[in-house]
Design an enzyme around this catalytic site. Structure first.
Site, PDB file in Angstrom:
ATOM      1  N   ASN A   7       0.857  -1.182   0.000  1.00 31.36           N
ATOM      2  CA  ASN A   7       0.000   0.000   0.000  1.00 31.36           C
ATOM      3  C   ASN A   7       0.904   1.248   0.000  1.00 31.36           C
ATOM      4  O   ASN A   7       1.682   1.461   0.930  1.00 31.36           O
ATOM      5  CB  ASN A   7      -0.884  -0.040   1.250  1.00 31.36           C
ATOM      6  CG  ASN A   7      -1.831   1.132   1.301  1.00 31.36           C
ATOM      7  OD1 ASN A   7      -1.442   2.262   1.009  1.00 31.36           O
ATOM      8  ND2 ASN A   7      -3.065   0.884   1.671  1.00 31.36           N
ATOM      9  N   HIS A  10       0.971   6.177   1.758  1.00 27.47           N
ATOM     10  CA  HIS A  10       1.762   7.072   2.605  1.00 27.47           C
ATOM     11  C   HIS A  10       2.816   7.864   1.832  1.00 27.47           C
ATOM     12  O   HIS A  10       3.303   8.882   2.328  1.00 27.47           O
ATOM     13  CB  HIS A  10       2.391   6.296   3.765  1.00 27.47           C
ATOM     14  CG  HIS A  10       1.344   5.832   4.731  1.00 27.47           C
ATOM     15  ND1 HIS A  10       0.580   6.693   5.475  1.00 27.47           N
ATOM     16  CD2 HIS A  10       0.879   4.599   5.020  1.00 27.47           C
ATOM     17  CE1 HIS A  10      -0.285   6.016   6.195  1.00 27.47           C
ATOM     18  NE2 HIS A  10      -0.130   4.735   5.937  1.00 27.47           N
ATOM     19  N   HIS A  43      -5.632   3.670  -1.913  1.00 23.11           N
ATOM     20  CA  HIS A  43      -6.981   3.964  -1.400  1.00 23.11           C
ATOM     21  C   HIS A  43      -7.319   5.393  -1.804  1.00 23.11           C
ATOM     22  O   HIS A  43      -6.725   6.342  -1.293  1.00 23.11           O
ATOM     23  CB  HIS A  43      -6.965   3.798   0.125  1.00 23.11           C
ATOM     24  CG  HIS A  43      -8.288   4.009   0.787  1.00 23.11           C
ATOM     25  ND1 HIS A  43      -8.456   3.848   2.146  1.00 23.11           N
ATOM     26  CD2 HIS A  43      -9.503   4.352   0.308  1.00 23.11           C
ATOM     27  CE1 HIS A  43      -9.720   4.079   2.465  1.00 23.11           C
ATOM     28  NE2 HIS A  43     -10.376   4.404   1.368  1.00 23.11           N
ATOM     29  N   ARG A  45      -9.450   7.993  -1.121  1.00 23.62           N
ATOM     30  CA  ARG A  45     -10.452   8.344  -0.104  1.00 23.62           C
ATOM     31  C   ARG A  45     -11.346   9.457  -0.618  1.00 23.62           C
ATOM     32  O   ARG A  45     -10.924  10.282  -1.432  1.00 23.62           O
ATOM     33  CB  ARG A  45      -9.750   8.779   1.188  1.00 23.62           C
ATOM     34  CG  ARG A  45      -8.984   7.656   1.872  1.00 23.62           C
ATOM     35  CD  ARG A  45      -8.464   8.115   3.216  1.00 23.62           C
ATOM     36  NE  ARG A  45      -9.532   8.208   4.176  1.00 23.62           N
ATOM     37  CZ  ARG A  45      -9.736   7.333   5.176  1.00 23.62           C
ATOM     38  NH1 ARG A  45      -8.921   6.324   5.375  1.00 23.62           N
ATOM     39  NH2 ARG A  45     -10.737   7.497   6.000  1.00 23.62           N
ATOM     40  N   ARG A  49      -7.342  12.754   0.917  1.00 28.28           N
ATOM     41  CA  ARG A  49      -6.292  13.239   1.827  1.00 28.28           C
ATOM     42  C   ARG A  49      -4.894  12.815   1.391  1.00 28.28           C
ATOM     43  O   ARG A  49      -3.921  13.443   1.743  1.00 28.28           O
ATOM     44  CB  ARG A  49      -6.565  12.807   3.252  1.00 28.28           C
ATOM     45  CG  ARG A  49      -6.384  11.324   3.487  1.00 28.28           C
ATOM     46  CD  ARG A  49      -6.441  10.997   4.945  1.00 28.28           C
ATOM     47  NE  ARG A  49      -7.783  11.123   5.489  1.00 28.28           N
ATOM     48  CZ  ARG A  49      -8.182  10.492   6.603  1.00 28.28           C
ATOM     49  NH1 ARG A  49      -7.334   9.743   7.271  1.00 28.28           N
ATOM     50  NH2 ARG A  49      -9.395  10.627   7.056  1.00 28.28           N
ATOM     51  N   GLU A  70      -8.479   0.341  -3.254  1.00 24.74           N
ATOM     52  CA  GLU A  70      -9.319   0.361  -2.050  1.00 24.74           C
ATOM     53  C   GLU A  70     -10.299   1.498  -2.154  1.00 24.74           C
ATOM     54  O   GLU A  70      -9.916   2.617  -2.525  1.00 24.74           O
ATOM     55  CB  GLU A  70      -8.425   0.640  -0.840  1.00 24.74           C
ATOM     56  CG  GLU A  70      -8.051  -0.563  -0.057  1.00 24.74           C
ATOM     57  CD  GLU A  70      -7.236  -0.137   1.138  1.00 24.74           C
ATOM     58  OE1 GLU A  70      -7.636   0.775   1.880  1.00 24.74           O
ATOM     59  OE2 GLU A  70      -6.164  -0.719   1.320  1.00 24.74           O
ATOM     60  N   THR A 101      -8.187   3.197   8.280  1.00 27.72           N
ATOM     61  CA  THR A 101      -9.411   2.386   8.279  1.00 27.72           C
ATOM     62  C   THR A 101      -9.503   1.618   9.594  1.00 27.72           C
ATOM     63  O   THR A 101      -8.750   0.671   9.822  1.00 27.72           O
ATOM     64  CB  THR A 101      -9.398   1.412   7.075  1.00 27.72           C
ATOM     65  OG1 THR A 101      -8.960   2.139   5.929  1.00 27.72           O
ATOM     66  CG2 THR A 101     -10.779   0.856   6.816  1.00 27.72           C
ATOM     67  N   GLU A 151     -10.789  -9.587   2.728  1.00 32.57           N
ATOM     68  CA  GLU A 151      -9.531  -9.193   3.357  1.00 32.57           C
ATOM     69  C   GLU A 151      -9.868  -8.988   4.824  1.00 32.57           C
ATOM     70  O   GLU A 151     -10.716  -8.164   5.180  1.00 32.57           O
ATOM     71  CB  GLU A 151      -8.972  -7.913   2.734  1.00 32.57           C
ATOM     72  CG  GLU A 151      -7.665  -7.507   3.398  1.00 32.57           C
ATOM     73  CD  GLU A 151      -6.957  -6.347   2.719  1.00 32.57           C
ATOM     74  OE1 GLU A 151      -7.167  -6.131   1.510  1.00 32.57           O
ATOM     75  OE2 GLU A 151      -6.198  -5.659   3.417  1.00 32.57           O
ATOM     76  N   HIS A 193      -3.553  -4.842   7.564  1.00 34.53           N
ATOM     77  CA  HIS A 193      -3.683  -3.701   8.472  1.00 34.53           C
ATOM     78  C   HIS A 193      -2.831  -3.901   9.724  1.00 34.53           C
ATOM     79  O   HIS A 193      -3.010  -4.864  10.455  1.00 34.53           O
ATOM     80  CB  HIS A 193      -5.122  -3.407   8.901  1.00 34.53           C
ATOM     81  CG  HIS A 193      -5.314  -1.936   9.204  1.00 34.53           C
ATOM     82  ND1 HIS A 193      -4.873  -1.367  10.371  1.00 34.53           N
ATOM     83  CD2 HIS A 193      -5.830  -0.923   8.465  1.00 34.53           C
ATOM     84  CE1 HIS A 193      -5.123  -0.076  10.342  1.00 34.53           C
ATOM     85  NE2 HIS A 193      -5.695   0.226   9.201  1.00 34.53           N
TER      86      HIS A 193
HETATM   87  N1  PXP Z   1      -5.686  -3.237   3.858  1.00 40.39           N
HETATM   88  C1  PXP Z   1      -6.661  -2.294   3.933  1.00 40.39           C
HETATM   89  C2  PXP Z   1      -8.013  -2.645   3.421  1.00 40.39           C
HETATM   90  C3  PXP Z   1      -6.391  -1.010   4.456  1.00 40.39           C
HETATM   91  O1  PXP Z   1      -7.364  -0.094   4.543  1.00 40.39           O
HETATM   92  C4  PXP Z   1      -5.076  -0.714   4.857  1.00 40.39           C
HETATM   93  C5  PXP Z   1      -4.749   0.650   5.374  1.00 40.39           C
HETATM   94  O2  PXP Z   1      -4.948   1.604   4.412  1.00 40.39           O
HETATM   95  C6  PXP Z   1      -4.092  -1.713   4.741  1.00 40.39           C
HETATM   96  C7  PXP Z   1      -4.436  -2.971   4.259  1.00 40.39           C
HETATM   97  C8  PXP Z   1      -2.673  -1.473   5.127  1.00 40.39           C
HETATM   98  O3  PXP Z   1      -2.573  -1.197   6.473  1.00 40.39           O
HETATM   99  P1  PXP Z   1      -1.188  -0.713   7.065  1.00 40.39           P
HETATM  100  O4  PXP Z   1      -0.878   0.600   6.412  1.00 40.39           O
HETATM  101  O5  PXP Z   1      -1.469  -0.588   8.531  1.00 40.39           O
HETATM  102  O6  PXP Z   1      -0.176  -1.752   6.736  1.00 40.39           O
END
Ligand code: PXP
Length: 241
Positions: A7, A10, A43, A45, A49, A70, A101, A151, A193
């Site tokens: 992901n 960030h 994602h 959003r 953001r 996402e 999330t 997931e 997550h």
């Molecule tokens: N999976 C989903 C559906 C998420 O919303 C997120 C966070 O955006 C992640 C995985 C990844 O989570 P993390 O950034 O805590 O590794």
């Protein structure tokens, strides 16, 4: 071998902090792919953001692997997904005030609405996943609305693991049970997550696990070790399973 989805939201969070045009999520995507990522997750959003509309189209156009998009199940974003045509989408709950999330989607209480969204996306050959807590009722509901995969939200597990592995043992049981239920329902089983280089091992040991989506811990490690190394080291762990 368990697949790794990285992901990269960030990277965009950092860019948006100064409203600059760097660091580039497209460049980050390419580095993640080079280091062994099997897919890239972003994602979009509703409040935009971090990731922006332009980012997802540019990433999709430039990538070699698979885009996992996402999204909240709202009309605006569904229409973007239909245009974008990612490999897969993961439908998540979204609250404006949350930092990330915070919990799984309540599929059970909104089966009719979500079934419509799933159908629209599947009609475009997009694989549809639902981000849910490790809860039997929710997983069954995902099968009922004909989602392709679940997931499982591992955030609670990750928080409990901060105290100790033993402290997280009950939640691990819930996640393992979820994997069994998903299999019985014919759903692909993914998770994500809060996973990091310490808490990911036992999750990897779960039978029937297809893919992990990991963001924050990889991007945080990249600050010191570089993105390529951060992805490579996570991929190295996952490839042992
Ligand atoms: N999976 C989903 C559906 C998420 O919303 C997120 C966070 O955006 C992640 C995985 C990844 O989570 P993390 O950034 O805590 O590794």
């Amino acid at each position: 071998m368990i697949k790794l989805g990285v992901n990269i939201d960030h990277i965009a969070t950092l860019r948006q902090a100064r409203k600059e045009d760097f660091p580039s999520p497209v460049k980050a995507m390419a580095v993640c792919e080079k280091a062994g990522a099997d897919s890239i997750t972003t994602h979009l959003r509703e409040d935009r953001r971090h990731i922006q509309d332009r980012d997802v189209f540019e990433i999709k156009a430039a990538m070699q692997t698979k885009l996992n998009f996402e999204m909240a199940a709202c009309d605006e974003i569904v229409n973007i997904a239909l245009k974008l045509q990612p490999y897969s989408v993961c439908i998540v709950p979204e609250k404006r005030q949350e930092v990330t999330t915070e919990g799984g989607l309540d599929v059970f209480s909104q089966k009719d609405k979500l079934a419509e969204v799933v159908k629209k996306l599947k009609d475009k050959n997009i694989i549809v996943s639902m981000f849910v807590d490790p809860d039997e009722k929710q997983i069954q509901a995902c099968a009922d609305i004909k989602a392709d995969s679940v997931e499982i939200h591992t955030g609670k597990y990750a928080n409990l693991f901060k105290v100790s592995k033993e402290n997280a043992a009950d939640e691990m049981k819930n996640i393992k049970r979820s994997a069994e239920i998903a299999k019985e329902c014919g759903l692909i089983f993914n998770a994500g997550h809060g996973l990091d280089y310490k808490n990911v091992f036992d999750i990897c040991g779960i039978e029937n696990l297809n893919e992990l989506n990991i963001g924050f811990s990889i991007i945080a490690r990249a600050v010191f070790d570089g993105l390529e190394t951060a992805v490579f080291e996570m991929k190295k762990i996952l490839s042992k399973y």
